[in-house]
Design a protein around this motif. Structure first.
Motif, PDB file in Angstrom:
ATOM      1  N   ILE A  39       0.845  -1.234  -0.014  1.00  0.00           N
ATOM      2  CA  ILE A  39       0.045  -0.099   0.098  1.00  0.00           C
ATOM      3  C   ILE A  39       0.745   1.534   0.112  1.00  0.00           C
ATOM      4  O   ILE A  39       0.509   2.327  -0.553  1.00  0.00           O
ATOM      5  CB  ILE A  39      -0.865   0.106   1.256  1.00  0.00           C
ATOM      6  CG1 ILE A  39      -0.234   0.080   2.562  1.00  0.00           C
ATOM      7  CG2 ILE A  39      -1.932  -1.056   1.148  1.00  0.00           C
ATOM      8  CD1 ILE A  39      -1.066   0.549   3.785  1.00  0.00           C
ATOM      9  N   TYR A  40       1.995   1.176   0.591  1.00  0.00           N
ATOM     10  CA  TYR A  40       2.821   2.359   0.762  1.00  0.00           C
ATOM     11  C   TYR A  40       3.191   3.042  -0.860  1.00  0.00           C
ATOM     12  O   TYR A  40       3.025   4.333  -0.803  1.00  0.00           O
ATOM     13  CB  TYR A  40       4.092   2.274   1.571  1.00  0.00           C
ATOM     14  CG  TYR A  40       5.025   3.602   1.502  1.00  0.00           C
ATOM     15  CD1 TYR A  40       4.486   4.762   2.271  1.00  0.00           C
ATOM     16  CD2 TYR A  40       6.136   3.589   0.567  1.00  0.00           C
ATOM     17  CE1 TYR A  40       5.084   5.745   2.249  1.00  0.00           C
ATOM     18  CE2 TYR A  40       7.039   4.725   0.641  1.00  0.00           C
ATOM     19  CZ  TYR A  40       6.234   6.059   1.333  1.00  0.00           C
ATOM     20  OH  TYR A  40       6.951   6.993   1.094  1.00  0.00           O
ATOM     21  N   PRO A  41       3.607   2.413  -1.706  1.00  0.00           N
ATOM     22  CA  PRO A  41       3.755   3.023  -2.864  1.00  0.00           C
ATOM     23  C   PRO A  41       2.699   3.675  -3.737  1.00  0.00           C
ATOM     24  O   PRO A  41       2.835   4.931  -3.918  1.00  0.00           O
ATOM     25  CB  PRO A  41       4.283   1.858  -3.899  1.00  0.00           C
ATOM     26  CG  PRO A  41       4.765   0.905  -2.840  1.00  0.00           C
ATOM     27  CD  PRO A  41       4.146   0.923  -1.652  1.00  0.00           C
ATOM     28  N   ALA A  42       1.536   3.434  -3.165  1.00  0.00           N
ATOM     29  CA  ALA A  42       0.189   4.053  -3.864  1.00  0.00           C
ATOM     30  C   ALA A  42       0.080   5.402  -2.949  1.00  0.00           C
ATOM     31  O   ALA A  42      -0.329   6.199  -3.670  1.00  0.00           O
ATOM     32  CB  ALA A  42      -0.804   3.167  -3.822  1.00  0.00           C
ATOM     33  N   PHE A 103       1.044   8.829  11.106  1.00  0.00           N
ATOM     34  CA  PHE A 103       2.437   8.738  10.918  1.00  0.00           C
ATOM     35  C   PHE A 103       2.827   7.256  10.479  1.00  0.00           C
ATOM     36  O   PHE A 103       3.437   7.137   9.391  1.00  0.00           O
ATOM     37  CB  PHE A 103       2.994   8.964  12.061  1.00  0.00           C
ATOM     38  CG  PHE A 103       4.654   8.729  12.052  1.00  0.00           C
ATOM     39  CD1 PHE A 103       5.515   9.440  11.103  1.00  0.00           C
ATOM     40  CD2 PHE A 103       5.215   7.558  12.719  1.00  0.00           C
ATOM     41  CE1 PHE A 103       7.050   9.210  11.315  1.00  0.00           C
ATOM     42  CE2 PHE A 103       6.510   7.175  12.497  1.00  0.00           C
ATOM     43  CZ  PHE A 103       7.282   8.016  11.836  1.00  0.00           C
ATOM     44  N   HIS A 104       2.210   6.366  11.019  1.00  0.00           N
ATOM     45  CA  HIS A 104       2.650   4.715  10.900  1.00  0.00           C
ATOM     46  C   HIS A 104       1.771   4.544   9.501  1.00  0.00           C
ATOM     47  O   HIS A 104       2.326   3.798   8.671  1.00  0.00           O
ATOM     48  CB  HIS A 104       2.019   4.079  11.780  1.00  0.00           C
ATOM     49  CG  HIS A 104       3.334   4.012  12.946  1.00  0.00           C
ATOM     50  ND1 HIS A 104       3.120   4.850  14.109  1.00  0.00           N
ATOM     51  CD2 HIS A 104       4.455   3.398  13.191  1.00  0.00           C
ATOM     52  CE1 HIS A 104       4.211   4.768  14.760  1.00  0.00           C
ATOM     53  NE2 HIS A 104       5.030   3.928  14.363  1.00  0.00           N
ATOM     54  N   LEU A 105       0.553   4.849   9.290  1.00  0.00           N
ATOM     55  CA  LEU A 105      -0.206   4.748   7.921  1.00  0.00           C
ATOM     56  C   LEU A 105       0.370   5.207   6.749  1.00  0.00           C
ATOM     57  O   LEU A 105       0.701   4.447   5.912  1.00  0.00           O
ATOM     58  CB  LEU A 105      -1.788   5.023   8.153  1.00  0.00           C
ATOM     59  CG  LEU A 105      -2.541   5.032   6.951  1.00  0.00           C
ATOM     60  CD1 LEU A 105      -2.596   3.449   6.475  1.00  0.00           C
ATOM     61  CD2 LEU A 105      -3.907   5.509   6.989  1.00  0.00           C
ATOM     62  N   LEU A 106       1.055   6.448   6.907  1.00  0.00           N
ATOM     63  CA  LEU A 106       1.292   7.161   5.741  1.00  0.00           C
ATOM     64  C   LEU A 106       2.751   6.876   5.299  1.00  0.00           C
ATOM     65  O   LEU A 106       3.277   7.190   4.299  1.00  0.00           O
ATOM     66  CB  LEU A 106       1.090   8.782   5.815  1.00  0.00           C
ATOM     67  CG  LEU A 106      -0.492   9.105   5.951  1.00  0.00           C
ATOM     68  CD1 LEU A 106      -0.394  10.757   6.285  1.00  0.00           C
ATOM     69  CD2 LEU A 106      -1.213   8.600   4.972  1.00  0.00           C
ATOM     70  N   TRP A 107       3.689   6.373   6.379  1.00  0.00           N
ATOM     71  CA  TRP A 107       5.078   6.263   6.021  1.00  0.00           C
ATOM     72  C   TRP A 107       5.687   5.374   7.175  1.00  0.00           C
ATOM     73  O   TRP A 107       6.632   4.705   6.951  1.00  0.00           O
ATOM     74  CB  TRP A 107       5.840   7.556   6.041  1.00  0.00           C
ATOM     75  CG  TRP A 107       7.257   7.580   5.497  1.00  0.00           C
ATOM     76  CD1 TRP A 107       7.780   7.137   4.417  1.00  0.00           C
ATOM     77  CD2 TRP A 107       8.367   7.568   6.521  1.00  0.00           C
ATOM     78  NE1 TRP A 107       9.276   7.198   4.389  1.00  0.00           N
ATOM     79  CE2 TRP A 107       9.473   7.312   5.666  1.00  0.00           C
ATOM     80  CE3 TRP A 107       8.584   7.761   7.893  1.00  0.00           C
ATOM     81  CZ2 TRP A 107      10.675   7.417   6.268  1.00  0.00           C
ATOM     82  CZ3 TRP A 107       9.905   7.799   8.406  1.00  0.00           C
ATOM     83  CH2 TRP A 107      10.855   7.923   7.589  1.00  0.00           C
ATOM     84  N   GLY A 240      10.456   4.977   0.571  1.00  0.00           N
ATOM     85  CA  GLY A 240       9.822   3.798   1.533  1.00  0.00           C
ATOM     86  C   GLY A 240      11.212   3.285   2.425  1.00  0.00           C
ATOM     87  O   GLY A 240      10.752   2.351   3.151  1.00  0.00           O
ATOM     88  N   TYR A 241      12.262   3.923   2.220  1.00  0.00           N
ATOM     89  CA  TYR A 241      13.421   3.316   3.095  1.00  0.00           C
ATOM     90  C   TYR A 241      13.747   4.432   4.398  1.00  0.00           C
ATOM     91  O   TYR A 241      14.105   5.506   4.145  1.00  0.00           O
ATOM     92  CB  TYR A 241      14.597   3.240   2.185  1.00  0.00           C
ATOM     93  CG  TYR A 241      14.580   2.021   1.098  1.00  0.00           C
ATOM     94  CD1 TYR A 241      15.121   0.780   1.582  1.00  0.00           C
ATOM     95  CD2 TYR A 241      14.087   2.449  -0.093  1.00  0.00           C
ATOM     96  CE1 TYR A 241      14.893  -0.200   0.606  1.00  0.00           C
ATOM     97  CE2 TYR A 241      13.687   1.308  -0.962  1.00  0.00           C
ATOM     98  CZ  TYR A 241      14.330  -0.130  -0.527  1.00  0.00           C
ATOM     99  OH  TYR A 241      14.091  -1.082  -1.416  1.00  0.00           O
ATOM    100  N   SER A 242      13.616   3.968   5.297  1.00  0.00           N
ATOM    101  CA  SER A 242      13.511   4.804   6.581  1.00  0.00           C
ATOM    102  C   SER A 242      14.880   4.770   7.255  1.00  0.00           C
ATOM    103  O   SER A 242      15.008   5.907   7.768  1.00  0.00           O
ATOM    104  CB  SER A 242      12.435   4.219   7.563  1.00  0.00           C
ATOM    105  OG  SER A 242      12.584   2.945   7.993  1.00  0.00           O
TER     106      SER A 242
END
Length: 356
Positions: A39-42, A103-107, A240-242
């Motif tokens: 889901i994150y890339p979207a 915060f956790h949902l979006l990234w 997406g790399y934290s």
């Protein structure tokens, strides 16, 4: 009363969320498959499409508005806050609960994905001989591009591009990088100079990713010859790399693979600074020997950067660094702020196995 019940539910949801995040985060394979590559890339593409075309940072405006509203609320309700501190505490918990969820949902769940060494098939461990060899290689490459750009070994490199041009060229670097790693596709773009560039400088930061607006922010005040790598680093967060060592590696790879010699110099000299710092702690004699063969022009660029940060040193900087260190450790980064330096092992391993 109904409103207070809703607030109570949201406030009580905070510890539940913390437990759920840690539980789900204990399965990196799940996070990698369903969040970081699911889901994150979207989510990222949506926000980059929505906000990327706007020339200023919408996220920074959001933060300013939020601080203003909080200040206004406290000023107008100071008497009731003092007389009913528990209700105010509940309001604070409601805000924290909503922010934690967003915060956790979006990234933020990217903090729990698989380490980047598994993505690239590399490792972190390295010996002193490997460090010495790799540092010499980086000195050769840094000297080479410094001399190619300036025509001698004496003059420091001056980046001739505007910030906008650097952002565009960084995008070109990602376009080339995605030919090897398709999941690093970076369109549309959303990278901007932060409206908080001066405060960021006083805090000692080169940039940040706004997790709520998904805008990659860079410090627009810092010396330009660092900007290519910082831009690549922050876009790495955006994709997406934290982990900081992961985005340091990505920033280097994307910048060094750019055809532009200024970008290549920025990448190699930046990586060299990490290796020299590491070597100075492990073998001071070897460090001094290798430091002598670094071109004076490269040393002048390092001095320029050192003088820039020294100009903005202040008693609060260690406090900000300590807060960020605690934040990283709370988000599955055990090394905290030291994780920036962990890029040395990743660089050595990537170079040994894949070359650059």
């Amino acid at each position: 009363m109904k409103g207070q019940k809703v607030k109570t539910i949201i406030a009580l949801a905070l510890p539940v969320q913390v437990i759920l995040v840690k539980w789900i985060g204990s399965n990196p394979l799940f996070i990698e498959k369903y969040y970081s590559n699911g889901i994150y890339p979207a989510i990222s593409r949506f926000f980059r499409t929505l906000l990327g075309w706007i020339p200023f940072s919408v996220g920074d405006i959001f933060y300013l508005l939020l601080f203003w509203l909080v200040g206004k609320y406290i000023y107008k309700n100071w008497k009731s806050i003092r007389s009913k501190p528990l209700l105010f505490g509940k309001d604070v918990l409601v805000v924290l609960s909503i922010a934690y969820f967003a915060f956790h949902l979006l990234w933020g769940m990217n903090y729990y994905r698989l380490p980047i060494e598994q993505r690239f098939g590399i490792q972190r461990e390295y010996g002193k001989v490997e460090l010495l060899d790799f540092t010499q290689y980086l000195i050769h490459k840094s000297n080479q591009y410094q001399q190619q750009i300036t025509g001698d070994s004496i003059e420091p490199v001056k980046i001739p591009y505007s910030r906008k041009e650097i952002f565009e060229k960084t995008g070109e670097g990602y376009a080339k990088f995605k030919k090897t790693y398709p999941d690093f596709e970076y369109t549309p773009s959303s990278i901007k100079a932060s409206l908080f560039s001066l405060p960021l400088t006083y805090m000692g930061y080169g940039g940040y990713l706004n997790p709520f607006s998904n805008e990659a922010q860079v410090n627009g005040v810092a010396p330009l010859f660092r900007l290519p790598v910082v831009s690549g680093h922050e876009i790495g967060h955006q994709l997406g790399y934290s982990a900081e060592d992961a985005t340091n590696l990505i920033g280097f790879l994307v910048t060094s693979q750019n055809e532009d010699p200024y970008f290549k110099y920025a990448a190699y000299s930046h990586a060299l600074s990490y290796c020299l710092s590491d070597l100075s702690q492990k073998d001071e004699k070897a460090f001094k020997t290798l430091w002598r063969i670094v071109n004076p022009g490269v040393k002048k660029n390092y001095k320029e950067l050192q003088e820039f940060w020294a100009k903005y040193e202040n008693p609060m900087e260690p406090v900000f660094k300590s807060i960020f260190n605690t934040f990283l450790k709370a988000n599955n980064q055990e090394e905290g702020i030291q994780s920036y330096n962990s890029v040395v092992g990743l660089l050595i391993s990537y170079h040994d196995r894949k070359g650059f």
